[in-house]
Write a protein that holds these residues in place. Structure first.
Motif, PDB file in Angstrom:
ATOM      1  N   LYS A 172       0.836  -1.208   0.000  1.00  0.00           N
ATOM      2  CA  LYS A 172       0.000   0.000   0.000  1.00  0.00           C
ATOM      3  C   LYS A 172       0.871   1.259   0.000  1.00  0.00           C
ATOM      4  O   LYS A 172       0.689   2.171  -0.809  1.00  0.00           O
ATOM      5  CB  LYS A 172      -0.896  -0.032   1.243  1.00  0.00           C
ATOM      6  N   GLN A 233      -8.322  10.323   3.006  1.00  0.00           N
ATOM      7  CA  GLN A 233      -8.005   9.054   3.658  1.00  0.00           C
ATOM      8  C   GLN A 233      -6.759   9.207   4.527  1.00  0.00           C
ATOM      9  O   GLN A 233      -5.875   9.987   4.210  1.00  0.00           O
ATOM     10  CB  GLN A 233      -7.692   7.939   2.639  1.00  0.00           C
ATOM     11  N   GLN A 235      -4.101   6.361   5.885  1.00  0.00           N
ATOM     12  CA  GLN A 235      -3.801   4.930   5.773  1.00  0.00           C
ATOM     13  C   GLN A 235      -2.425   4.611   6.342  1.00  0.00           C
ATOM     14  O   GLN A 235      -1.526   5.445   6.317  1.00  0.00           O
ATOM     15  CB  GLN A 235      -3.846   4.486   4.299  1.00  0.00           C
ATOM     16  N   SER A 244       2.838   5.939   7.158  1.00  0.00           N
ATOM     17  CA  SER A 244       1.439   6.296   6.927  1.00  0.00           C
ATOM     18  C   SER A 244       1.350   7.335   5.830  1.00  0.00           C
ATOM     19  O   SER A 244       2.364   7.888   5.383  1.00  0.00           O
ATOM     20  CB  SER A 244       0.789   6.811   8.207  1.00  0.00           C
ATOM     21  N   GLU A 386      -6.781   1.554  12.845  1.00  0.00           N
ATOM     22  CA  GLU A 386      -7.174   1.126  11.493  1.00  0.00           C
ATOM     23  C   GLU A 386      -7.233   2.330  10.542  1.00  0.00           C
ATOM     24  O   GLU A 386      -7.456   3.453  10.967  1.00  0.00           O
ATOM     25  CB  GLU A 386      -8.575   0.485  11.487  1.00  0.00           C
ATOM     26  N   ASP A 387      -7.118   2.056   9.230  1.00  0.00           N
ATOM     27  CA  ASP A 387      -7.250   3.097   8.206  1.00  0.00           C
ATOM     28  C   ASP A 387      -8.596   3.810   8.355  1.00  0.00           C
ATOM     29  O   ASP A 387      -9.588   3.190   8.748  1.00  0.00           O
ATOM     30  CB  ASP A 387      -7.203   2.477   6.793  1.00  0.00           C
ATOM     31  N   ASP A 389     -11.361   6.956   6.529  1.00  0.00           N
ATOM     32  CA  ASP A 389     -11.685   7.706   5.317  1.00  0.00           C
ATOM     33  C   ASP A 389     -12.103   9.135   5.613  1.00  0.00           C
ATOM     34  O   ASP A 389     -13.049   9.654   5.036  1.00  0.00           O
ATOM     35  CB  ASP A 389     -12.820   7.005   4.552  1.00  0.00           C
ATOM     36  N   SER A 396      -3.183   7.864  12.801  1.00  0.00           N
ATOM     37  CA  SER A 396      -1.837   7.442  12.411  1.00  0.00           C
ATOM     38  C   SER A 396      -0.792   7.834  13.460  1.00  0.00           C
ATOM     39  O   SER A 396       0.308   7.281  13.473  1.00  0.00           O
ATOM     40  CB  SER A 396      -1.469   7.905  10.999  1.00  0.00           C
TER      41      SER A 396
END
Lengths: 410, 159
Positions: A172, A233, A235, A244, A386-387, A389, A396
């Motif tokens: 990712k 987002q 992530q 991240s 967790e990620d 949106d 992060s």
């Protein structure tokens, strides 16, 4: 350094950050060993910094001085900037071109791979002195680091057992990395440097904290470049949370739910030179801001058309430096280069946006630095890792500390 | 354009002194008035300048660019209070051609943050181009080339 520290991480876990991590010199020493000196790839240079054989650049990994040099065969070597003899810093220019390195102290000489090639008076003078008969040059090379190159970017590690850089980043994060470093040759636009009276982790947290970006940065928010109500987002990498990315899209200059609680939002603010904020799309997808943080020392900045590497170098527990390399692509036309230079006004030591960060990081250090037994509350967007949106989150930062605690044994 | 070098020198010095006085007295709204409409203003590190790298820490194109900096300093940016003081020396007219006066000068900016000692915040040289407009001189180009690449914390105000 395994001396036990008199601290215990708060019971709440990653949603609390104890302030002793930002000021205790013993924590800092452990970071040098385990974070920067341990199982990590640190950014050291762009290949475009040292395009020709013999080109070199000095830098630091954490606070340890190293030299990045282009070998005669085109390869890249990263060597500690510490003579194998008595430890002097042999490379004393910031950048340049060299055929070999000679330490000024006793003129021990090394080739560009770090191999020791010459020791003056090795066999003595007039049959007196000299090195013992069993002295071998090959036992005294400069310590070389493990190197990883991808897309024109050079990383290095003190740990020779590191996996491939691609595995370190994970698919990712690699996708976001390759978005900017897509194989095109890079062109250096220039360097900027700042020394900040703050702990280095505050810099990382700054880029992992979209909550502040939508409040502190009146400039960014007012002009719609980054807002709490833009599709966004946050992530992390698949395995650890150590890397991240914040991804966002440009919005409009208008009042909305996302600006209602922002004290200083100014809908009437207008630029006299609006071309500074007229970006041209150049990457696949619709994201206009991608800020990636790569453990332990790199922020890759893509805000509109301004691209920069922000490298963190540490000086002590309460001081770090930010070394910026602004770049474009070798095939940019003049208009694109001008656009990048104009938009560079947003960032750097005098950045319309980043000035706020520099000042606020010091304000944070001045506040928390003297209260090691107190702690930060990091619960925006929940307590998990967790990620997400959206931008109304500190997720992060929690993920970063999840990994940090593992590495540091906290 | 005056032919008397002594008079020109006096005019140039007056402009520089008035310019730094405006900045030191915190009258930043008047700062763009020292420039021509199509001016170029840059603060660039000596390293970038000498290596031919174009990146400036601050780049203002035209008075609009200067005014955007004024807006950011007075409205959008967040920073600690400070007093700044410019010291000028060695103001030299290097040449006059086609109505453009080339001037070089040294500067040092002292910075005083609240409850801190005064420090030398930034030092370097101005490489400027001046033109006559109306009955006075204005900066058509002002290049601040600063010696240390390392900026202490942040560069908020123009130099």
């Amino acid at each position: 350094m395994n001396e036990p520290l008199p601290y215990k991480w708060p019971e709440e876990g990653n949603s609390r950050i104890p302030y002793w991590v930002y000021s205790d010199p013993r924590v800092y020493e452990r970071e040098q060993e385990r974070v920067f000196g341990g199982a990590s790839y640190s950014f050291v240079a762009l290949e475009a910094d040292i395009p020709n054989p013999g080109d070199f650049k000095r830098t630091r990994i954490g606070d340890r001085p190293v030299v990045v040099v282009r070998d005669t065969d085109g390869g890249v070597n990263v060597l500690v900037n510490r003579c194998a003899h008595r430890g002097a810093r042999y490379c004393y220019r910031e950048h340049g071109n060299a055929k070999e390195f000679t330490c000024p102290y006793h003129q021990w000489t090394y080739d560009l791979t770090g191999a020791l090639t010459g020791v003056p008076f090795r066999h003595g003078v007039k049959k007196q002195g000299g090195m013992p008969d069993d002295f071998k040059l090959e036992d005294h090379h400069l310590e070389a680091l493990k190197c990883a190159l991808r897309g024109g970017v050079i990383f290095a590690s003190f740990d020779h057992s590191m996996p491939a850089f691609e595995d370190y980043l994970g698919p990712k994060m690699l996708g976001y990395f390759d978005r900017v470093f897509d194989g095109r040759e890079l062109g250096i636009l220039g360097y900027s440097r700042q020394r900040m009276r703050a702990n280095w982790k505050l810099m990382f947290e700054n880029l992992k904290d979209p909550y502040h970006a939508s409040l502190l940065h009146v400039f960014l928010v007012s002009f719609g470049l980054f807002r709490a109500d833009n599709p966004s987002q946050v992530q992390m990498d698949e395995k650890t949370g150590m890397h991240s990315v914040q991804v966002s899209r440009r919005g409009e200059q208008k009042a909305s739910e996302g600006t209602r609680e922002m004290r200083q939002f100014d809908q009437e603010l207008r630029l006299h030179n609006p071309e500074m904020l007229q970006p041209v799309p150049e990457f696949p997808g619709d994201a206009t801001v991608v800020m990636q943080t790569i453990w332990p020392n790199l922020i890759v900045q893509q805000q509109s058309n301004t691209l920069a590497m922000r490298q963190i170098q540490t000086l002590d527990a309460e001081t770090f430096e930010l070394h910026w390399t602004f770049f474009g692509y070798a095939d940019d036309d003049d208009a694109m280069t001008m656009r990048r230079l104009r938009q560079a006004n947003l960032m750097g030591p005098a950045g319309f946006v980043s000035v706020d960060d520099s000042e606020v990081m010091e304000a944070a250090q001045f506040g928390l630095g003297k209260y090691p037994d107190s702690e930060a509350v990091v619960e925006m967007g929940g307590r998990g890792v967790e990620d997400q949106d959206h931008m109304v989150t500190e997720v992060s930062i929690r993920a970063f500390y999840d990994h940090y605690r593992n590495v540091m044994g906290f | 354009m005056t032919d008397d070098p002594r008079l020109l020198r006096y005019e140039v010095e007056e402009l520089f002194f008035a310019y730094v006085e405006c900045l030191d007295e915190g009258e930043i709204e008047r700062w763009p008035d020292f420039f021509t409409e199509d001016c170029l203003y840059k603060i660039i590190s000596r390293e970038n300048f000498e290596r031919g790298l174009p990146l400036a820490a601050m780049l203002c194109e035209g008075r609009g660019g200067l005014m955007d900096r004024v807006v950011s300093v007075t409205t959008t940016s967040v920073y600690h209070d400070r007093a700044l003081r410019h010291l000028l020396s060695n103001i030299r007219v290097k040449g006059v051609a086609n109505g453009v006066i080339d001037v070089q000068a040294n500067y040092a900016v002292l910075e005083t943050l609240t409850n801190e000692f005064t420090t030398v915040f930034n030092a370097g040289k101005y490489l400027d181009k001046l033109v006559r407009q109306g009955d006075g001189l204005k900066f058509k180009e002002k290049l601040c080339v600063f010696d240390s690449v390392m900026v202490p914390t942040s560069l908020i105000f123009p130099i």
